[in-house]
Design a protein around this motif. Structure first.
Motif, PDB file in Angstrom:
ATOM      1  N   GLY A 149       0.776  -1.226   0.000  1.00  0.00           N
ATOM      2  CA  GLY A 149       0.000   0.000   0.000  1.00  0.00           C
ATOM      3  C   GLY A 149       0.808   1.276   0.000  1.00  0.00           C
ATOM      4  N   ARG A 150       2.135   1.156   0.015  1.00  0.00           N
ATOM      5  CA  ARG A 150       2.936   2.369   0.121  1.00  0.00           C
ATOM      6  C   ARG A 150       3.001   3.137  -1.190  1.00  0.00           C
ATOM      7  N   ASP A 151       2.767   2.460  -2.288  1.00  0.00           N
ATOM      8  CA  ASP A 151       2.769   3.164  -3.575  1.00  0.00           C
ATOM      9  C   ASP A 151       1.375   3.218  -4.190  1.00  0.00           C
ATOM     10  N   TRP A 152       0.349   2.920  -3.390  1.00  0.00           N
ATOM     11  CA  TRP A 152      -1.011   2.996  -3.886  1.00  0.00           C
ATOM     12  C   TRP A 152      -1.451   4.443  -4.001  1.00  0.00           C
ATOM     13  N   ASP A 153      -2.230   4.710  -5.009  1.00  0.00           N
ATOM     14  CA  ASP A 153      -2.875   6.024  -5.141  1.00  0.00           C
ATOM     15  C   ASP A 153      -4.318   5.860  -4.680  1.00  0.00           C
ATOM     16  N   THR A 154      -4.593   6.287  -3.478  1.00  0.00           N
ATOM     17  CA  THR A 154      -5.955   6.240  -2.944  1.00  0.00           C
ATOM     18  C   THR A 154      -6.420   7.658  -2.618  1.00  0.00           C
ATOM     19  N   SER A 155      -6.102   8.567  -3.519  1.00  0.00           N
ATOM     20  CA  SER A 155      -6.541   9.948  -3.349  1.00  0.00           C
ATOM     21  C   SER A 155      -8.066  10.006  -3.390  1.00  0.00           C
ATOM     22  N   ALA A 156      -8.622  10.976  -2.708  1.00  0.00           N
ATOM     23  CA  ALA A 156     -10.078  11.076  -2.575  1.00  0.00           C
ATOM     24  C   ALA A 156     -10.797  11.112  -3.926  1.00  0.00           C
ATOM     25  N   PRO A 157     -10.338  11.900  -4.916  1.00  0.00           N
ATOM     26  CA  PRO A 157     -11.045  11.917  -6.208  1.00  0.00           C
ATOM     27  C   PRO A 157     -11.031  10.563  -6.913  1.00  0.00           C
ATOM     28  N   LEU A 158      -9.891   9.845  -6.827  1.00  0.00           N
ATOM     29  CA  LEU A 158      -9.792   8.546  -7.497  1.00  0.00           C
ATOM     30  C   LEU A 158     -10.695   7.523  -6.805  1.00  0.00           C
ATOM     31  N   VAL A 159     -10.695   7.523  -5.473  1.00  0.00           N
ATOM     32  CA  VAL A 159     -11.546   6.595  -4.728  1.00  0.00           C
ATOM     33  C   VAL A 159     -13.018   6.902  -4.974  1.00  0.00           C
ATOM     34  N   GLU A 160     -13.380   8.183  -5.031  1.00  0.00           N
ATOM     35  CA  GLU A 160     -14.769   8.554  -5.286  1.00  0.00           C
ATOM     36  C   GLU A 160     -15.217   8.087  -6.665  1.00  0.00           C
ATOM     37  N   LEU A 161     -14.359   8.231  -7.652  1.00  0.00           N
ATOM     38  CA  LEU A 161     -14.676   7.729  -8.993  1.00  0.00           C
ATOM     39  C   LEU A 161     -14.834   6.209  -8.952  1.00  0.00           C
ATOM     40  N   GLY A 162     -13.915   5.521  -8.285  1.00  0.00           N
ATOM     41  CA  GLY A 162     -13.973   4.069  -8.216  1.00  0.00           C
ATOM     42  C   GLY A 162     -15.220   3.570  -7.523  1.00  0.00           C
ATOM     43  N   LYS A 163     -15.596   4.246  -6.450  1.00  0.00           N
ATOM     44  CA  LYS A 163     -16.798   3.854  -5.730  1.00  0.00           C
ATOM     45  C   LYS A 163     -18.038   4.047  -6.590  1.00  0.00           C
ATOM     46  N   THR A 164     -18.092   5.125  -7.333  1.00  0.00           N
ATOM     47  CA  THR A 164     -19.228   5.381  -8.228  1.00  0.00           C
ATOM     48  C   THR A 164     -19.298   4.321  -9.324  1.00  0.00           C
ATOM     49  N   LEU A 165     -18.146   3.995  -9.901  1.00  0.00           N
ATOM     50  CA  LEU A 165     -18.096   2.978 -10.949  1.00  0.00           C
ATOM     51  C   LEU A 165     -18.451   1.592 -10.406  1.00  0.00           C
ATOM     52  N   PHE A 166     -18.105   1.332  -9.155  1.00  0.00           N
ATOM     53  CA  PHE A 166     -18.391   0.035  -8.545  1.00  0.00           C
ATOM     54  C   PHE A 166     -19.888  -0.263  -8.565  1.00  0.00           C
ATOM     55  N   PHE A 167     -20.708   0.776  -8.461  1.00  0.00           N
ATOM     56  CA  PHE A 167     -22.168   0.599  -8.450  1.00  0.00           C
ATOM     57  C   PHE A 167     -22.816   1.013  -9.771  1.00  0.00           C
ATOM     58  N   GLU A 168     -22.004   1.169 -10.815  1.00  0.00           N
ATOM     59  CA  GLU A 168     -22.508   1.621 -12.111  1.00  0.00           C
ATOM     60  C   GLU A 168     -22.954   0.437 -12.973  1.00  0.00           C
ATOM     61  N   LYS A 169     -24.270   0.374 -13.276  1.00  0.00           N
ATOM     62  CA  LYS A 169     -24.818  -0.736 -14.055  1.00  0.00           C
ATOM     63  C   LYS A 169     -24.500  -0.620 -15.539  1.00  0.00           C
ATOM     64  N   GLN A 170     -24.069   0.553 -15.986  1.00  0.00           N
ATOM     65  CA  GLN A 170     -23.667   0.683 -17.389  1.00  0.00           C
ATOM     66  C   GLN A 170     -22.404  -0.113 -17.699  1.00  0.00           C
ATOM     67  N   LEU A 171     -21.750  -0.611 -16.664  1.00  0.00           N
ATOM     68  CA  LEU A 171     -20.561  -1.432 -16.888  1.00  0.00           C
ATOM     69  C   LEU A 171     -20.906  -2.878 -17.227  1.00  0.00           C
ATOM     70  N   SER A 172     -22.205  -3.195 -17.309  1.00  0.00           N
ATOM     71  CA  SER A 172     -22.612  -4.525 -17.754  1.00  0.00           C
ATOM     72  C   SER A 172     -23.278  -4.423 -19.124  1.00  0.00           C
ATOM     73  N   GLN A 173     -23.257  -5.509 -19.841  1.00  0.00           N
ATOM     74  CA  GLN A 173     -23.737  -5.526 -21.227  1.00  0.00           C
ATOM     75  C   GLN A 173     -25.220  -5.170 -21.334  1.00  0.00           C
ATOM     76  N   ASN A 174     -26.038  -5.579 -20.320  1.00  0.00           N
ATOM     77  CA  ASN A 174     -27.474  -5.309 -20.391  1.00  0.00           C
ATOM     78  C   ASN A 174     -27.928  -4.220 -19.413  1.00  0.00           C
ATOM     79  N   ASN A 175     -26.954  -3.525 -18.828  1.00  0.00           N
ATOM     80  CA  ASN A 175     -27.237  -2.397 -17.930  1.00  0.00           C
ATOM     81  C   ASN A 175     -28.086  -2.781 -16.713  1.00  0.00           C
ATOM     82  N   VAL A 176     -27.952  -4.018 -16.236  1.00  0.00           N
ATOM     83  CA  VAL A 176     -28.739  -4.427 -15.074  1.00  0.00           C
ATOM     84  C   VAL A 176     -27.855  -4.881 -13.911  1.00  0.00           C
ATOM     85  N   ARG A 177     -26.551  -4.991 -14.136  1.00  0.00           N
ATOM     86  CA  ARG A 177     -25.668  -5.515 -13.094  1.00  0.00           C
ATOM     87  C   ARG A 177     -24.462  -4.602 -12.924  1.00  0.00           C
ATOM     88  N   SER A 178     -24.058  -4.418 -11.673  1.00  0.00           N
ATOM     89  CA  SER A 178     -22.824  -3.700 -11.351  1.00  0.00           C
ATOM     90  C   SER A 178     -21.955  -4.611 -10.490  1.00  0.00           C
TER      91      SER A 178
END
Length: 595
Positions: free
Chosen positions: A282-311
């Motif tokens: 974890g010493r070279d991880w980038d866990t800056s607030a903007p990057l984590v916020e984007l990642g968290k939003t994408l984690f629950f984004e259903k557009q990342l599935s082929q039929n837009n029903v699953r995240s």
């Protein structure tokens, strides 16, 4: 004789003895003391290896006393090894594997080369076979290898440059090794000499640290105090089953680790093995607030599935500790089932292998594999990048997370990087067990305390589920994740066990040692993430404990020739199993917050 010539001759003589004189012609008292100690103890180790060889030559099945004598000689040899293990495993790493590597084949990936197991652990396993004499030839080959190699140890010091900083680092790692592997009996499971051997390791530490403790103030005084306390506890009760490991850790070993850090002038002076930063991840991880916020939003984004029903969050649900609490979730088609159980994502970043079979080496690789898997997300890169790129919300989030981007702002690699950053924050370490270690002795019950001692002792759980994460990330370097073959049955009915059809890592790397091999999962939050095993076929921890108590698949009579789990029953009674499960409950973190 001129002074310069004297220095040249003296330097050459010292080099021949294995000591490298640093620039300026001065060698610290600590380095000289350590080298002298190692030479002396290496000689004793070599002598004990020869004695072990002689004892094994005398083994006869008809005379159990000869087998016991060989086991006692092995105990002595292992104790001598522990007196130099700190040095060997740090400065002469490639040599140390000859002596004390696990008795399993180590595979070098991706070249698929493997090393035959050698050394004291192999000897132990053979000495505890039913027909020891049948293995006498192999035993003698092993002892010959160990003794001949040990005799050459002093020669390996030639040209070796070591510093005080390195010696103190080798001590730091040895303390972690004792606190995690030693007291769990990792490398002497049959002899059950882990506690006694911990004493030999600590005596080596005490002897080597002597020059560093002279006139060094409070850090030195604390180090000496906690060393003596640790040694007194080991001498007070060296019985592998009854030894109080929790007291040993909290009152002696963890404070000792911190005091040695201060002695060495470490910037992380307060770290012990139960602090994740001590794992050097974890010493070279980038866990800056903007990057984590984007990642968290994408984690629950259903557009990342082929039929837009699953995240990602559809299967890894935060309120269920990032699992789905199903044996196997539905595939994207809505009716077939995925191949394996959905594991928790808590602490997933602190692993060196992802998926149950460890086929992905990084979280980013794992994220992309899931997104592209036809049965999971089946995303089309062009479509999702276009959709996200057109959304004002995502343009702003990506711009904040990647302010230096000069190319296309939204890419699959950045999606994976952002989700990874979010997952890297999922390591709360706030379970009752963690609070207990930090001083809150009311955080655990007496039954849970006993459960931890059983977990690390009689039940042998700690030989695969390593602290601090209770998974397969191997101390003291925490640089690789272990996979094990335990012979998992197809279901929880152990009266009529059936072999599981899942080949595990063998599917990716088709070699026999990987048949049925799976990653050792974390036991943190295990009581709230049922069902269990890679196929989710075990509904309760009682079922899981019974499987292990009976020796895994091999112990149940299934043909599992490469099983890495001991096939011998553990002999745990109902009360002991109950306490172990209660302890596992003390590994439950506070529920994740999603807002």
């Amino acid at each position: 004789m001129k002074q310069g010539m004297v220095i040249v001759i003296l330097t050459a003589w010292i080099a021949l003895m294995g000591v490298v004189v640093p620039p300026g012609g001065q060698q610290s008292a600590g380095v000289a003391h350590t080298l002298t100690y190692f030479r002396d103890q290496a000689g004793r180790f070599a002598e004990s290896a020869v004695q072990l060889h002689h004892r094994i030559e005398m083994v006869e099945n008809s005379d159990p006393a000869t087998i016991q004598a060989a086991k006692e000689a092995l105990k002595t040899c292992r104790a001598q090894y522990k007196s130099i293990a700190f040095f060997l495993e740090y400065f002469l790493t490639s040599t140390s594997v000859v002596y004390n590597a696990p008795p399993v084949h180590e595979v070098e990936e991706p070249f698929m080369e493997y090393r035959e197991p050698t050394g004291l652990q192999v000897i132990e396993a053979l000495l505890f076979e039913d027909d020891v004499a049948a293995h006498q030839r192999e035993l003698l080959q092993q002892t010959t290898l160990v003794s001949s190699s040990a005799a050459d140890l002093p020669a390996l010091l030639y040209g070796l440059e070591i510093t005080d900083t390195q010696i103190l680092e080798s001590i730091r790692l040895e303390l972690i090794r004792v606190s995690t592997l030693g007291i769990a009996g990792y490398d002497a499971p049959e002899l059950q000499t882990g506690i006694t051997e911990a004493g030999h390791s600590l005596m080596a530490v005490k002897t080597v640290l002597q020059p560093y403790l002279e006139g060094q103030g409070e850090a030195a005084a604390a180090t000496a105090r906690y060393l003596d306390l640790a040694l007194s506890q080991v001498r007070e009760d060296s019985n592998f089953v009854s030894f109080n490991r929790l007291r040993f850790l909290t009152t002696a070993m963890l404070p000792l680790q911190r005091s040695v850090n201060r002695l060495a002038g470490s910037k992380d002076a307060e770290l012990d093995v139960f602090n994740l930063r001590a794992m050097n991840m974890g010493r070279d991880w980038d866990t800056s607030a903007p990057l984590v916020e984007l990642g968290k939003t994408l984690f629950f984004e259903k557009q990342l599935s082929q039929n837009n029903v699953r995240s990602c969050g559809s299967c890894h649900q935060p309120d269920k500790y990032f699992t789905d609490q199903l044996p196997k979730n539905l595939a994207l088609d809505g009716h077939s089932r995925l191949q394996r159980n959905t594991p928790t994502l808590f602490y997933a970043a602190y692993q060196h292998a992802q998926f149950w079979d460890g086929r992905a080496k990084t979280l980013e690789e794992q994220v992309l594999a899931v997104l592209h898997n036809p049965r999971e997300m089946n995303v089309a890169d062009g479509m999702v990048l276009s959709q996200l790129g057109k959304a004002k919300k995502y343009r702003e989030l990506f711009s904040a997370a990647f302010p230096q981007a000069e190319d296309s702002l939204v890419t699959m690699r950045r999606i994976a990087r952002a989700i990874t950053a979010y997952l890297q924050t999922l390591a709360p370490m706030n379970a009752p067990f963690d609070r207990y270690l930090r001083g809150d002795k009311k955080a655990m019950t007496a039954a849970q305390e006993n459960g931890f001692n059983l977990f690390m002792g009689k039940a042998r759980c700690g030989t695969c589920h390593f602290v601090p994460l209770f998974n397969g990330v191997l101390p003291p370097l925490f640089d690789r994740t272990e996979l094990e073959v335990i012979g998992t049955t197809a279901g929880a009915d152990l009266r009529y066990p059936r072999p599981d059809a899942d080949s595990g890592r063998f599917t990716t790397y088709p070699i026999s040692f990987y048949k049925g091999a799976f990653k050792t999962p974390s036991l943190r939050n295990i009581t709230v993430t049922a069902p269990y095993m890679h196929h989710g076929a075990f509904a309760t921890l009682e079922e899981v404990m019974e499987f292990y108590n009976r020796g895994g698949g091999g112990g149940l009579g299934l043909p599992v020739p490469t099983q890495t789990l001991s096939t011998k029953p553990l002999g745990l009674n109902e009360s002991e199993i109950k306490d172990i499960i209660l302890f596992l409950g003390a590994l439950t973190d506070s529920p994740a917050k999603t807002n």
